[in-house]
Every structure is written in structure tokens, then in C-alpha cells.
Design an enzyme around this catalytic site. Structure first.
Site, PDB file in Angstrom:
ATOM      1  N   CYS A   2      27.770 -67.868 -32.037  1.00 49.17           N
ATOM      2  CA  CYS A   2      27.134 -67.488 -33.247  1.00 49.17           C
ATOM      3  C   CYS A   2      25.808 -67.654 -33.086  1.00 49.17           C
ATOM      4  O   CYS A   2      25.105 -68.227 -32.386  1.00 49.17           O
ATOM      5  CB  CYS A   2      28.159 -68.606 -34.039  1.00 49.17           C
ATOM      6  SG  CYS A   2      29.707 -68.661 -34.126  1.00 49.17           S
ATOM      7  N   ARG A  27      23.801 -61.753 -29.551  1.00 48.91           N
ATOM      8  CA  ARG A  27      24.697 -62.666 -29.116  1.00 48.91           C
ATOM      9  C   ARG A  27      26.154 -62.185 -29.629  1.00 48.91           C
ATOM     10  O   ARG A  27      27.223 -62.890 -29.191  1.00 48.91           O
ATOM     11  CB  ARG A  27      24.414 -63.926 -30.256  1.00 48.91           C
ATOM     12  CG  ARG A  27      22.853 -64.520 -29.793  1.00 48.91           C
ATOM     13  CD  ARG A  27      22.450 -65.612 -30.751  1.00 48.91           C
ATOM     14  NE  ARG A  27      23.269 -66.789 -30.593  1.00 48.91           N
ATOM     15  CZ  ARG A  27      23.009 -67.661 -30.055  1.00 48.91           C
ATOM     16  NH1 ARG A  27      21.847 -67.673 -29.298  1.00 48.91           N
ATOM     17  NH2 ARG A  27      23.617 -69.045 -29.809  1.00 48.91           N
ATOM     18  N   TRP A  74      31.091 -65.256 -34.210  1.00 49.12           N
ATOM     19  CA  TRP A  74      31.671 -64.986 -33.010  1.00 49.12           C
ATOM     20  C   TRP A  74      32.891 -65.763 -32.981  1.00 49.12           C
ATOM     21  O   TRP A  74      33.156 -66.891 -32.742  1.00 49.12           O
ATOM     22  CB  TRP A  74      30.902 -65.021 -31.747  1.00 49.12           C
ATOM     23  CG  TRP A  74      31.684 -65.008 -30.438  1.00 49.12           C
ATOM     24  CD1 TRP A  74      32.188 -65.671 -29.780  1.00 49.12           C
ATOM     25  CD2 TRP A  74      31.611 -63.537 -29.884  1.00 49.12           C
ATOM     26  NE1 TRP A  74      32.836 -65.248 -28.758  1.00 49.12           N
ATOM     27  CE2 TRP A  74      32.560 -63.766 -28.619  1.00 49.12           C
ATOM     28  CE3 TRP A  74      31.367 -62.371 -30.133  1.00 49.12           C
ATOM     29  CZ2 TRP A  74      32.803 -62.985 -27.836  1.00 49.12           C
ATOM     30  CZ3 TRP A  74      31.699 -61.370 -29.047  1.00 49.12           C
ATOM     31  CH2 TRP A  74      32.426 -61.853 -27.748  1.00 49.12           C
ATOM     32  N   ASN A 100      27.265 -73.089 -35.121  1.00 48.82           N
ATOM     33  CA  ASN A 100      27.657 -72.791 -33.753  1.00 48.82           C
ATOM     34  C   ASN A 100      28.039 -73.375 -32.719  1.00 48.82           C
ATOM     35  O   ASN A 100      27.635 -74.645 -32.629  1.00 48.82           O
ATOM     36  CB  ASN A 100      26.373 -71.977 -33.154  1.00 48.82           C
ATOM     37  CG  ASN A 100      26.530 -71.503 -31.769  1.00 48.82           C
ATOM     38  OD1 ASN A 100      27.682 -70.903 -31.501  1.00 48.82           O
ATOM     39  ND2 ASN A 100      25.688 -71.514 -30.888  1.00 48.82           N
ATOM     40  N   GLY A 101      29.392 -73.258 -32.361  1.00 55.24           N
ATOM     41  CA  GLY A 101      29.754 -74.263 -31.389  1.00 55.24           C
ATOM     42  C   GLY A 101      31.629 -74.407 -31.502  1.00 55.24           C
ATOM     43  O   GLY A 101      32.027 -73.696 -32.266  1.00 55.24           O
ATOM     44  N   GLU A 482      34.947 -60.276  -5.210  1.00 61.66           N
ATOM     45  CA  GLU A 482      33.955 -60.575  -6.394  1.00 61.66           C
ATOM     46  C   GLU A 482      32.745 -60.535  -5.955  1.00 61.66           C
ATOM     47  O   GLU A 482      31.832 -59.913  -6.528  1.00 61.66           O
ATOM     48  CB  GLU A 482      34.197 -61.810  -7.314  1.00 61.66           C
ATOM     49  CG  GLU A 482      33.434 -61.969  -8.392  1.00 61.66           C
ATOM     50  CD  GLU A 482      33.418 -60.818  -9.482  1.00 61.66           C
ATOM     51  OE1 GLU A 482      34.123 -59.933  -9.332  1.00 61.66           O
ATOM     52  OE2 GLU A 482      32.462 -60.827 -10.445  1.00 61.66           O
ATOM     53  N   LYS A 486      29.864 -57.185  -7.099  1.00 60.56           N
ATOM     54  CA  LYS A 486      28.803 -57.694  -7.810  1.00 60.56           C
ATOM     55  C   LYS A 486      27.441 -56.982  -7.112  1.00 60.56           C
ATOM     56  O   LYS A 486      26.601 -56.311  -7.829  1.00 60.56           O
ATOM     57  CB  LYS A 486      28.262 -59.310  -7.848  1.00 60.56           C
ATOM     58  CG  LYS A 486      29.293 -60.117  -8.727  1.00 60.56           C
ATOM     59  CD  LYS A 486      28.752 -59.966 -10.202  1.00 60.56           C
ATOM     60  CE  LYS A 486      29.624 -59.302 -11.214  1.00 60.56           C
ATOM     61  NZ  LYS A 486      30.988 -58.961 -11.006  1.00 60.56           N
ATOM     62  N   GLU A 489      27.873 -53.223  -7.843  1.00 62.96           N
ATOM     63  CA  GLU A 489      27.571 -52.522  -8.875  1.00 62.96           C
ATOM     64  C   GLU A 489      26.151 -52.770  -9.501  1.00 62.96           C
ATOM     65  O   GLU A 489      25.760 -51.946 -10.565  1.00 62.96           O
ATOM     66  CB  GLU A 489      28.613 -53.117 -10.007  1.00 62.96           C
ATOM     67  CG  GLU A 489      28.632 -54.449 -10.292  1.00 62.96           C
ATOM     68  CD  GLU A 489      29.692 -54.801 -11.556  1.00 62.96           C
ATOM     69  OE1 GLU A 489      29.700 -54.146 -12.403  1.00 62.96           O
ATOM     70  OE2 GLU A 489      30.277 -56.030 -11.166  1.00 62.96           O
ATOM     71  N   HIS A 505      41.022 -56.422  12.886  1.00 62.17           N
ATOM     72  CA  HIS A 505      41.716 -55.056  12.809  1.00 62.17           C
ATOM     73  C   HIS A 505      40.818 -53.847  12.455  1.00 62.17           C
ATOM     74  O   HIS A 505      41.506 -52.957  11.739  1.00 62.17           O
ATOM     75  CB  HIS A 505      42.832 -55.364  11.829  1.00 62.17           C
ATOM     76  CG  HIS A 505      43.859 -56.391  12.161  1.00 62.17           C
ATOM     77  ND1 HIS A 505      44.775 -56.260  13.261  1.00 62.17           N
ATOM     78  CD2 HIS A 505      43.810 -57.649  11.785  1.00 62.17           C
ATOM     79  CE1 HIS A 505      45.268 -57.264  13.377  1.00 62.17           C
ATOM     80  NE2 HIS A 505      44.689 -58.431  12.760  1.00 62.17           N
ATOM     81  N   LYS A 604      30.388 -51.420 -20.080  1.00 65.61           N
ATOM     82  CA  LYS A 604      30.626 -52.988 -20.059  1.00 65.61           C
ATOM     83  C   LYS A 604      32.208 -52.812 -20.400  1.00 65.61           C
ATOM     84  O   LYS A 604      32.878 -53.752 -19.788  1.00 65.61           O
ATOM     85  CB  LYS A 604      30.188 -53.460 -21.196  1.00 65.61           C
ATOM     86  CG  LYS A 604      30.360 -54.953 -21.515  1.00 65.61           C
ATOM     87  CD  LYS A 604      30.153 -55.839 -20.301  1.00 65.61           C
ATOM     88  CE  LYS A 604      30.717 -57.103 -20.358  1.00 65.61           C
ATOM     89  NZ  LYS A 604      30.465 -57.989 -19.102  1.00 65.61           N
TER      90      LYS A 604
END
Ligand code: AGP
Length: 609
Positions: A2, A27, A74, A100-101, A482, A486, A489, A505, A604
Site C-alpha cells: 500500500c 507500488r 494493495w 501499510n502492512g 529458474e 532469468k 529474459e 547425455h 509482465k
């Protein structure tokens, strides 16, 4: 996360607050609101949707006054709605709060306050703070906020305004950021400096468990016992864009550094602080339903798919339930074997990825119960699943997913431990060891983030190499996949993640002096095997970077460079291994690619096939 803005000064508060909230839009949010105090009356305005909705409702009839609070929400507890939007007030409307939290013990506090006659109008955790402050308010707002803050568990940045105290705003914080801006005959309280940088660069950063009382020309700091501190102001030299990124060059780097906080927030309220139990009400599965599961299917794409691979290892080891993982774009077309004893775990940061959503619908059509792991409250995945567990990573702005990934892993471990305990497939000592190791992960992540100079140096050497091979064994196969994604991309370099046992192999044919191999070599039951794989690469003049544990003295005899991570349970190590790999891709990309946060050709969220 938030966004908070408080203002007290010589200008109309509503316009300064709206302007500040606009600077915090990055945010992410789903609703907004503001409140202004004038002549003993607090005027509250709220609106679901973007700030322009709130702005249009305010502009026609602006609330007069030079003190006020504003908020972009948020959603974490309670869906996006006018009622759940901040600011929230106490019963009398005399006290107004923005937050916020995550207030972890809000349900216990809410039932206690309701028993004392308080009437709640929202589903949020925040509203509890307004009524708790009302309980303690006796004409001294700072004192009431201090007493309330002592009872709050979890994370909070609060800004509070009282009808009877038009000369001050009061703030308090724990784990969520709060800063004071000191202007000429005006002061600000905000989640970050971006909100008021246009007006002043003089800032007081508020530390955890401090309460701040701000007037037009003064700021006072207290601890929760009421002891006063000297408030030391600093001058920030960021521009507005830098301020939005918290001083980091890119959102991706900011979000990599947010992972300790995101991991703590995702654990909060789920792993007890006594480390003796896990609560997952969002799973929405009875013990009998959990015992009835005979297979689990993971549905995800991209980075979320890599998290599901790690989840497979954890759930199969701890729960002894077969887990099938497949990219959603394949699963949706291959008529998968799913029935009413299948649990579908859908993983999606956005909760909107079309292949994942269609895979979810296919699983449900075939009778499966579905649980979503997502970062967005009210997203399609959340709405269409039977249960939902939110990662509390906060908005992830960079296209390359980082904090969403590690918090997805966190939730998968909590799910595995919870199901294992219900099904009795894990003894308490093993469960206790894993719970304690989970609790340590955020602090261990901080250790990595405090010094990654080896990664920066490696990026400077290898950014011009032709390709990267990431190899691992066991659960860290997920880390290899992963890490490679990264690099692909954001640095646009060909990179592949591979099971190290597969090297002979085929992939070993690629090794030459222009090719870098990153080997995940943290302590594991296959550690000696990965050492042999490193030797195979070195024997063919390949350069090797190893990701190894801090006190591993063997690895330096095998690898050219070592990225160090603290030791944890092998099962949990992907959370820590991810961080140097994220940083390596980031720093290689900084040497090659002009646009880290918005890489070419990528979105995104992939909402079309
Ligand atoms: C990861 O860095 C990429 N941005 C991409 O692979 C992403 O993970 C994938 O599109 C899935 O997105 P989701 O988690 O929002 O469903």
C-alpha cells in the site's frame, strides 16, 4: 504494497495528498482514499479502482482543510471495495487511520473490541488499529498510538489523524517503511520519499517500533515506552524516478532486495512465532479432504512452473503423494488424468496467465479441488479456485519475477509441511527442524544481499560469453531452470538449466572456453556427484561458477568462482540459491541490455495465448 501519504501545512491537503499518491502508484493498488480535517470535522472520500476515480469524485467538491491522510490499497485482507478502502475510522469518526502492512493478530483484537461494543464496517485488518487507538485515546493521540502499537503483531506503517488534534499527525511503524518529509511550514508522512520529493528533500527515516508526531514545523520521535528521541534529518539526492525505485537503479534490483521482507510477510500468520505450528486457512481443505488426496497436479508457467518443480520435490518427500508438474500450455491440451481425488495447485504471480487459468478450469472440470498460490488479491486464479494462499510479496513491477518466485517457494513448503502433518507422513522432530529452518530463511537471504561482490565481479567477466549452462541435482533442478530463465529474459543470452546427471547425455558437447557453467553445489545427498560433474566440465576447459555454502572449503578446489549462500535444509535451499542467480542475471544484463525492467518482447502477464 500500500501507499501512504499524510500532510499538514499551509496548502489544501486534498491536492497535495492526491499528488503524493500518484507518485506512489508504481507500488500497485486496487482502491484509494483520503480524509481531510477541517473545523473539527473529518471528511472521508474513498473509491475502488485507479486514482483518477477518486480524483474525479473529489475535484467537484474538494474537502477543505490543511491536514489530511491518503492511501492507495494493495488488498491483502478483504477484497477491493469502497468499504475496505482506507482511511478507516473508529466508531465515533473522530480518529482516522491509513496503514501499510499486515496486522497478524487482527482477528483476536477484533473479537475483543467487538465484545467491548465496537462496530466494524470493513473486512480489513487495518480497521482494528482505528478502534484500538479509540480505546486508548484520552486527548493525547501520540500516547494512544503508542499503546495500541504495543498490542499489534505483524507489520505496520500507520498514519493517524484525530478530529480533536488538528495540529498534528501521528505515525508508527514496524517492518513497513515510514518517512517524514520536513518542508517550509509543512510536513509530510509517507511510505517513501517519492510522495513528497517535489516539496522537500529533508527526510527523517522512522525506525521500527518508533512513534512520530508531526506538526507543520516540528517532528518528535518516541519509543513505545514514551521515551523521546532526537529526530535526525538527512537530505536525499534522488530524483523522482529513483525515489520510486527506492534508490535502486531498477525495480528488479529493488525487488530482489525486498525478498527478506516478502518472505517474512508471506510466513506471517502462517508459521507461528513459537515455530510450533502452521496455519493455512486459505487452503480451504478439511483434514479428511487432505487425507483423501491421491495425487497432486501443479499448473503454472515460466518462473511459477519452476517453483512448482521445487514444490514437487518437497511434497513428494514430505507428504508421499505423487506430484505431476507440467507447463500449463501443455497440460491444457493433453487430457490429463485428473479426478475428484486430485488436488490441483495453481501457481501464478499475476493470477491472470491465460494458460494457467485454462489449466485450472480443465482440472476443475475433471473434478479436482483447486488451490491457488498468487500475489494478486481478487485475481482470476484466486476467484476461480476453491482455496487461495496469497504471497505477500507486494506488487512485482519488473517483468523478471524474483520475489514472487521465492515467496511461491515459501508457500509450497508451508503447504507440504501442513499436508504432511495432517497425513502423519512426517515425524515431529523433522517437522520442527524444517519449521525452524524456514523461519531462518529471511535472515539468511539478508546475509546474501549484504555482500554479493563475487557476483558483480563474475558478471563483469562473463557478460560477453556465448552461453550459460546451469546444472544441479535434486530439488535445485528448479534453481537451475529458474537461473537460466532469468539470464535469458533480461540479458538475452542463451542459457539452459539441466539435471547434472544428464550432462554426459549431450550437453557436455557444448563445453568450451567461451561457455560458462553454473553448478549448484550446496550441501546435499548428491554433493559428491555434482563435484564430479564440475570436474567433467573443467576437464574440457569450461569455466565453472559454483553456488555453494558459506563454510564449504572443498568447492574452491573444483570451481573457478564461488557464490556463497548460508547453509539450510537441502529441501529449502532453492530460496537462497535463487538470489545469487537473480543477481548474476541482473548484473550481466546491466552490462548488455538497455532495459532491465521491461525486457524486449516480454509482458509482465501473458493474458493471451
Ligand atoms: C518470469 O520472470 C517471467 N516474467 C514469466 O516466465 C512469468 O513467470 C510467467 O509468465 C508466469 O506469470 P504468472 O506467475 O503471473 O502466471
Amino acid at each position: 504494497m500500500c501507499g501512504i501519504v499524510g500532510y499538514i501545512g499551509r496548502n489544501e491537503a486534498w491536492s497535495v495528498i492526491l499528488e503524493g499518491l500518484k507518485r506512489l502508484e508504481y507500488r500497485g493498488y486496487d482502491s484509494a482514499g483520503l480524509a481531510v480535517l477541517n473545523n473539527g470535522t473529518i471528511d472521508v472520500r474513498k473509491a475502488v479502482g485507479k486514482l483518477k476515480v477518486l480524483e474525479s469524485s473529489v475535484k467537484d467538491n474538494p474537502p477543505a482543510g490543511c491536514i489530511g491522510v491518503g492511501h492507495t490499497r494493495w488488498a491483502t485482507h478483504g477484497r477491493p471495495s469502497d468499504e475496505n478502502a482506507h482511511p478507516h475510522t473508529d466508531c465515533s469518526g473522530r480518529i482516522t487511520v491509513v496503514h501499510n502492512g499486515i496486522i497478524e493478530n487482527y482477528l483476536q483484537l477484533k473479537s475483543r473490541l467487538e465484545a467491548r461494543g465496537h462496530k466494524f464496517t470493513s473486512e480489513t485488518d487495518t480497521e482494528v488499529a482505528a478502534h484500538l487507538i479509540e480505546e486508548y485515546y484520552d486527548g493525547d493521540l501520540a500516547s494512544a498510538v503508542r499503546r495500541a502499537a504495543k498490542e499489534l503483531e505483524g507489520s505496520f506503517a500507520l498514519v493517524v489523524m484525530a478530529q480533536d488534534e488538528p495540529g498534528c499527525l501521528v505515525g508508527a511503524r514496524r517492518h513497513s517503511p515510514l518517512v517524514v518529509g520536513l518542508g517550509e511550514e509543512e510536513s509530510f508522512l509517507a511510505s517513501d520519499v517519492a510522495a513528497f520529493l517535489k516539496h522537500t528533500r529533508r527526510v527523517v527515516f522512522v525506525d521500527d517500533d518508533l512513534v512520530v508526531s508531526v506538526g507543520k514545523n516540528n517532528v518528535r520521535l518516541f519509543d513505545l515506552q514514551g521515551n523521546e528521541f532526537v529526530a535526525s534529518a538527512t537530505t536525499v539526492d534522488w530524483d523522482a524516478a529513483m525515489a520510486e525505485r527506492g534508490g535502486y537503479d531498477h525495480f528488479m534490483l529493488k525487488e530482489i532486495h525486498e525478498q527478506p521482507r516478502a518472505l517474512r510477510d508471506t510466513m506471517r500468520g502462517r508459521l507461528s512465532s513459537e515455530l510450533d505450528r502452521i496455519d493455512l486457512p486459505g487452503l480451504n481443505l478439511s483434514d479428511d479432504e487432505i487425507r483423501n488426496i491421491n495425487r497432486i497436479v501443479m499448473i503454472a508457467c515460466g518462473t511459477a512452473y519452476h517453483a512448482s518443480i521445487a514444490g514437487k520435490y518437497a511434497i513428494e518427500e514430505l507428504c508421499r503423494i505423487p506430484v505431476e508438474v507440467d507447463v500449463a500450455s501443455e497440460l491444457r491440451y493433453r487430457d490429463p488424468v485428473i479426478d475428484d481425488r486430485t488436488l490441483a495447485i495453481v501457481i501464478s504471480q499475476s493470477g491472470e496467465t491465460i494458460d494457467t487459468i485454462v489449466g485450472l478450469r480443465e482440472a476443475k472440470r475433471k473434478g479436482a479441488k483447486a488451490v491457488a498460490i498468487t500475489n494478486v488479491v481478487g485475481s482470476l486464479a484466486a476467484r476461480e479456485s476453491d482455496g487461495v494462499l496469497y504471497t505477500y510479496a507486494g506488487p512485482e513491477i519488473a517483468v523478471a519475477s524474483t520475489k514472487a518466485y521465492t515467496t511461491q517457494l515459501m508457500l509450497l513448503y508451508l503447504i507440504a509441511l501442513y499436508i504432511a502433518q495432517v497425513r502423519g507422513t512426517i515425524d515431529e522432530s523433522r517437522a520442527a527442524t524444517l519449521r525452524a529452518a524456514l523461519w531462518e530463511l529471511p535472515s539468511q537471504a539478508e546475509i546474501i544481499l549484504n555482500d554479493y561482490s563475487e557476483v558483480v565481479k563474475a558478471a563483469e567477466r562473463y557478460y560477453c560469453f556465448n552461453g550459460f549452462l546451469y546444472m544441479a541435482r535434486g530439488i535445485n533442478l528448479a534453481s537451475a531452470l529458474e537461473g537460466a530463465l532469468k539470464m535469458k529474459e533480461i540479458a538475452y543470452i542463451h542459457a539452459e538449466g539441466y539435471a547434472a546427471g544428464e550432462m554426459k547425455h549431450g550437453p557436455i558437447a557444448m563445453i568450451d572456453p567461451t561457455f560458462v557453467t553454473i553448478a549448484i553445489a550446496v550441501q546435499s545427498k548428491t554433493y559428491d556427484k555434482i563435484l564430479n560433474n564440475i570436474k567433467e566440465v573443467k576437464a574440457r576447459s569450461g569455466e565453472v561458477i559454483a553456488v555453494a555454502n558459506t563454510h564449504d572449503e572443498t568447492i574452491v578446489n573444483y570451481a573457478d568462482r564461488v557464490f556463497r549462500v548460508p547453509q539450510t535444509e537441502e529441501l529449502l535451499s532453492p530460496v537462497l540459491v535463487a538470489i545469487p542467480l537473480q543477481l548474476m542475471a541482473y548484473h550481466v544484463a546491466c552490462n548488455r541490455s538497455p532495459n532491465i525492467d521491461q525486457p524486449r518482447n516480454l509482458a509482465k502477464t501473458v493474458t493471451v495465448e
